[in-house]
Enzyme design. Structure first.
Site, PDB file in Angstrom:
ATOM      1  CB  SER A 124     147.839 -19.104  34.862  1.00  0.00           C
ATOM      2  OG  SER A 124     148.648 -18.719  33.983  1.00  0.00           O
ATOM      3  CB  CYS A 180     155.427 -15.978  31.159  1.00  0.00           C
ATOM      4  SG  CYS A 180     155.479 -14.629  32.248  1.00  0.00           S
ATOM      5  CD  GLU A 218     155.992 -16.074  36.545  1.00  0.00           C
ATOM      6  OE1 GLU A 218     156.225 -16.567  35.602  1.00  0.00           O
ATOM      7  OE2 GLU A 218     155.057 -15.479  36.984  1.00  0.00           O
ATOM      8  CG  HIS A 262     149.197 -11.137  42.280  1.00  0.00           C
ATOM      9  ND1 HIS A 262     150.126 -12.058  41.768  1.00  0.00           N
ATOM     10  CD2 HIS A 262     148.720 -11.819  43.451  1.00  0.00           C
ATOM     11  CE1 HIS A 262     149.830 -13.012  42.283  1.00  0.00           C
ATOM     12  NE2 HIS A 262     149.262 -13.257  43.344  1.00  0.00           N
ATOM     13  CD  GLU A 319     153.480 -11.416  40.105  1.00  0.00           C
ATOM     14  OE1 GLU A 319     152.301 -10.839  40.114  1.00  0.00           O
ATOM     15  OE2 GLU A 319     153.538 -12.479  39.748  1.00  0.00           O
TER      16      GLU A 319
END
Lengths: 897, 86
Positions: free
Chosen positions: A344, A503, A505, A536, A637
């Site tokens: 993704s 989105c 990064e 993550h 993240e």
């Protein structure tokens, strides 16, 4: 009215100037999408997301038949077989063709990467026994049940991972294909060696508590930017010739590199294999189009099929000679990359600048009109929207809400530091306004050099309520690039080539010289591997909860961290213990992640992406061997930043500064949800849902104090100082952790949809948030309902630190449509963006919607099939979003005129 | 035979397809899924002379390449260079 006024109005009217428009100029009237687009979208809305076994069968067969071969060559042969055997699907009305699989919203499993989340279910189905329990992250993730999602099995269709429909007859094929990978998939091998990591048990407890959202092998590529340069410059046939030339030059030669030098020869053999596969895949479509033309009786459809056949045959072999061929070639490459791993966030990049030379020549030669180009771009939007990610419910539902984040960036600067906006980019915006689809999402790299009319057009698109384009600060992005990639030799020119992977990064790029139409154009493209496959989504508020409960998860009764047994007599003690638990988390999750990704890169190296990404082809090294130009891309993240900051502010104020109650009393209130029913019981995740229990009265004062504590987003130095301290701390401490590329980590602050499931596992927090409800979204969005001093106060709070310290900072704002009505409204929206950018804000995105409409759509989703909203970095169909995130979006503060 | 066994069937999703001749949506199962008079068999492994011994799941042996391997009857073979109708 006087005679002179009447005369003036009549005079203006005779010149087509309407007086009322001058007072309140109307917006541009958006033309309808083309007929082809409308027909295909009508079909799209009826489709189910479908997984099938055709591609994995051929990958699997070829892989095992080449056992013992050099790994990258074996991988390339398997991928080439996979691509070249996909049934070519061409629909009437299409002009651009190709898809991930034979089904339109198609996907397929990758059992060689990970299989546990569907294998057990599939085998149970075949043996007609109960499937084992799902993972914790899967169980707390809610997949939207509307639209194309197949959340339950029916008839001959089996639901896989709560989203994908697979035909029953293919389940035995799934089992047979997956079985050989038991124990040797990336998931399994990495688990074997991760178990050697000191503290592995701790990592497992962290994963089980959903403090960390998912394992990297789930989506090992993506959150990066494509690079289409090589095939645009050379074409597939010439690339194969170049491979032959390089093989002759380097096969058997190590040069000065005794470790990787010999691998160059194998790399080029592999690249030739995969290029042949890509070419065959295109040729298969040419053949299918030729067949369809042979049986077609309608002259218009027949001519269209013949044109497709011509384009696909050309794309299969030579460099493109038209805009349409160039666009089709980029689509082929994009699909090739997203087919080689579950992924993704494989972003398109600055397509309008990459393809401008082709568009320019076609227009100059008179072979195309702008309306023809807009049609192709509308159809392109459908193709990208059809890209699905085959992953577990925890990933596809909990993290991604079904989106695949193929971000198309616009604007920024050229190689020479001028405005990079091209005429083609205006048409890309126009196509996004006429054909409203979630993908590709659009991002404006706002720069002070960007032309005003382009910015106004972009703002007029944003205010349609589609969620795109979002707005990013080009200078802040460039500064981050130089800061983070300077040690790898990045210069100002390459810094200008950055844009968004996934989105939000921020990903490094470079410019390469495209020779076309007698000119050389420096075109931008990605120049790195994934800028996202690190630690993550760490649930910052959950770690704080565990500080207060001495490491014990009171929701599940399980111990997550070792007991600290500290008195926590001061605010600094609380922060210090939080940092200690954060270090425990990051240390072990990072090491396990490094093992997962190291196993992936050595046993499952990318091949299509290693063909395309500079400087792999010039160096003769794949992405796993750091062939890309920049490799310091792996990040940490975070999730729930503002919930965490607000909770700290409340603890500091209520417990330590004003001593209104003790820490133990605060903790007791949180564990008991301030005396309210929990969302686990009510099934309502909206932050404004508060149903008292009999014990409620005893918590009233504590709850009120928590609600009234200082909140981020109001330009209040008390809480904004806590926020700044947090940001500066993370900036200092994260580079101490190293990725599998041996490079320092850095902070990524996007929530995507993880604020849903991670909010679910978190009890009440000291800011007054109740158990199970979502965290604040993004990273600098105010928690819903707590921003009381207007938008500009949020901007002041958000910019208390330098946004170029980190990969991003994510701000969502919700505006009522009345706030941006008319041309003046567009101007106001642009002014808001500009004000934030000039304060140093990195990113802002907007929902422009009436919350009442969202509530109606929540009750009747199928009556609002086309409704889209902006979540956090992406736009998605409302009916395909899970309820917790729907509740969160509804509850966001809405700004009216 | 069903629409989804026809050469002129265009795959849409797990429950339906499109007829290339009529441009109409056709279901994969149940009422309306039966092939029409213009049915033309699609190239599928199950119809190939190199495919043998399918079990109850339709999984059999493919002998069309240098190395024999398993295959499944319902798999499309339009892209297979060794397909030969039996």
């Amino acid at each position: 009215m006087t005679t002179s006024e009447v005369t003036l109005e009549e005079v203006l009217k005779s010149r087509n100037i309407i007086v009322s428009d001058l007072a309140d100029p109307q917006d541009y009237t958006i033309p309808e999408a083309k007929e082809s687009t409308r027909k295909l979208m009508e079909l799209y809305y009826s489709l189910k997301v479908t997984a099938d076994m055709e591609a994995p069968y051929w990958y699997n067969r070829t892989w095992w038949e080449n056992e013992g071969d050099v790994p990258i060559i074996r991988r390339a042969k398997a991928m080439a077989a996979c691509l070249s055997h996909i049934t070519p699907t061409i629909l009437p009305y299409e002009k651009l063709v190709m898809g991930k699989a034979k089904n339109v919203r198609g996907a397929f499993p990758f059992p060689w990467v990970c299989a546990s989340f569907f294998n057990a279910q599939a085998e149970a189905l075949m043996n007609e026994v109960l499937a084992p329990a799902e993972s914790e992250a899967d169980s707390v993730s809610v997949v939207g049940s509307g639209g194309g999602n197949v959340t339950k099995s029916y008839g001959s269709v089996i639901s896989i991972a709560k989203k994908f429909g697979m035909r029953k007859e293919e389940i035995p094929v799934l089992v047979k294909t997956s079985k050989p990978w038991d124990g040797c998939s990336i998931e399994d091998v990495s688990a074997t060696y991760a178990a050697f990591t000191p503290g592995y048990d701790q990592e497992q407890r962290i994963m089980d508590s959903v403090i960390c959202m998912f394992d990297s092998w789930a989506i090992p590529q993506g959150r990066e930017v494509m690079n289409y340069y090589l095939p645009l410059e050379y074409g597939f046939d010439r690339i194969q010739e170049l491979c032959d030339e390089k093989i002759a030059e380097v096969m058997g030669e190590a040069g000065d590199d005794g470790i990787l030098g010999m691998a160059r020869g194998y790399y080029y053999v592999a690249m030739k294999e995969i290029t042949k596969g890509l070419s065959t895949w295109c040729d298969n479509h040419a053949k299918q189009a030729t067949y369809l033309a042979s049986i077609e009786t309608d002259p218009a459809f027949r001519a269209n099929y013949l044109k497709i056949a011509e384009v696909m045959h050309n794309v299969a072999h030579r460099k493109p000679a038209s805009f349409r061929e160039a666009l089709q070639l980029t689509l082929c490459c994009h699909l090739g990359v997203v087919n080689e791993d579950p992924q993704s966030g494989q972003s398109i990049g600055r397509l309008g600048q990459v393809l401008q030379p082709f568009y320019e020549k076609d227009v100059a030669d008179g072979v195309t009109l702008d309306e023809d180009v807009i049609e192709l771009l509308e159809l392109y939007r459908i193709k990208i929207t059809c890209i699905e990610c085959f992953a577990s419910a925890g990933v596809s539902g909990g993290v991604l809400s079904g989106n695949t984040f193929n971000n198309l960036s616009l604007g920024g600067q050229t190689y020479d530091g001028l405005s990079a906006v091209t005429p083609l980019e205006y048409l890309i915006l126009e196509a996004g306004m006429r054909n409203k689809t979630p993908q590709p999402t659009l991002s404006i790299l706002y720069d002070e050099k960007t032309p005003e009319d382009f910015l106004m057009k972009a703002a007029s698109c944003t205010k349609l309520g589609l969620g795109y384009p979002a707005w990013m600060n080009n200078q802040t992005g460039m500064n981050f690039m130089l800061r983070n990639y300077g040690p790898e030799g990045m210069n100002l020119q390459d810094a200008r080539a950055w844009c968004l992977g996934g989105c939000l990064e921020s990903a490094p790029g470079c410019f390469l010289p495209l020779h076309y139409n007698g000119k050389v154009t420096m075109i931008p493209g990605g120049a790195s591997p994934t800028a996202g496959t690190g630690v993550h989504f760490i649930a910052l508020p959950k770690i704080l909860e565990l500080v207060l409960t001495n490491g014990l998860d009171r929701r599940t009764g399980k111990r997550v961290y070792p007991a600290h047994d500290r008195e926590l007599a001061t605010y600094e003690d609380v922060v210090d213990q939080w940092r200690t638990y954060l270090h425990v988390t990051t240390e072990v999750v990072n090491r396990v992640n490094n093992i997962q990704m190291d196993v992936w890169r050595t046993r499952n190296p990318p091949v299509v992406n290693s063909l395309l990404k500079p400087d792999c082809f010039t160096r003769g090294a794949d992405i796993g061997m750091m062939g890309a130009r920049y490799n310091a891309t792996i990040n940490f993240e975070s999730c729930g930043t503002i919930t965490f900051v607000n909770a700290l502010a409340s603890l500091k104020k209520n417990v330590f500064d004003e001593q209104r109650f003790t820490l133990a009393e605060m903790t007791e209130a949180l564990v008991n949800n301030f005396g309210f029913e929990t969302a686990y019981t009510t099934g309502v995740f909206s932050p404004d849902s508060r149903i008292s229990t009999a014990a409620g009265a005893s918590y009233e004062k504590r709850f009120a104090a928590c609600l009234q504590a200082p909140k981020y987003g109001n330009a209040d130095p008390y809480v904004d100082g806590i926020f700044r301290d947090y940001e500066n701390y993370m900036f200092q401490v994260l580079p101490n952790y190293r990725s599998y590329y041996g490079k320092p980590l850095y902070l990524c602050q996007i929530s995507v949809s993880t604020h849903g499931p991670q909010g679910f596992v978190t009890l009440a927090t000291a800011d007054g948030r109740l158990a199970g409800t979502t965290y604040s979204d993004g990273s600098v969005s105010a928690a819903a309902g707590t921003d009381r001093n207007g938008i500009y106060a949020i901007f002041a709070s958000a910019t208390v630190y330098d946004h170029s310290q980190n990969q991003n900072a994510q701000l969502n704002l919700k505006l009522h449509p009345s706030a941006v009505r008319g041309l003046n409204g567009t101007r106001k929206l642009l002014d808001i963006v500009r004000a934030y950018m000039r304060k140093g804000g990195f990113h802002v995105q907007f929902n422009v919607v009436d919350s009442r409409e969202l509530r109606t759509a929540q009750a009747q989703p199928e009556a609002h099939r086309e409704l889209m909203v902006r979540v956090a970095g992406f736009t998605q169909y409302w009916c395909e979003i899970g309820k917790p995130i729907q509740d969160e979006v509804i509850y966001r503060t809405e700004y009216e005129s | 035979m069903k629409h989804l066994d026809c050469k002129n069937y265009i795959h849409l999703d797990c429950e339906k397809g499109l007829c290339a001749l009529d441009k109409a949506v056709v279901p994969s199962d149940g009422e309306g899924s039966e092939a029409c008079a213009r049915f033309l068999p699609a190239e599928k492994c199950g119809l190939c002379m190199h495919f043998s011994e399918p079990d109850r799941h339709g999984i059999g042996t493919c002998g069309g390449y240098a190395k024999a391997n398993w295959a499944y009857a319902s798999m499309n073979a339009v892209t297979c260079t060794s397909f030969k109708a039996s």
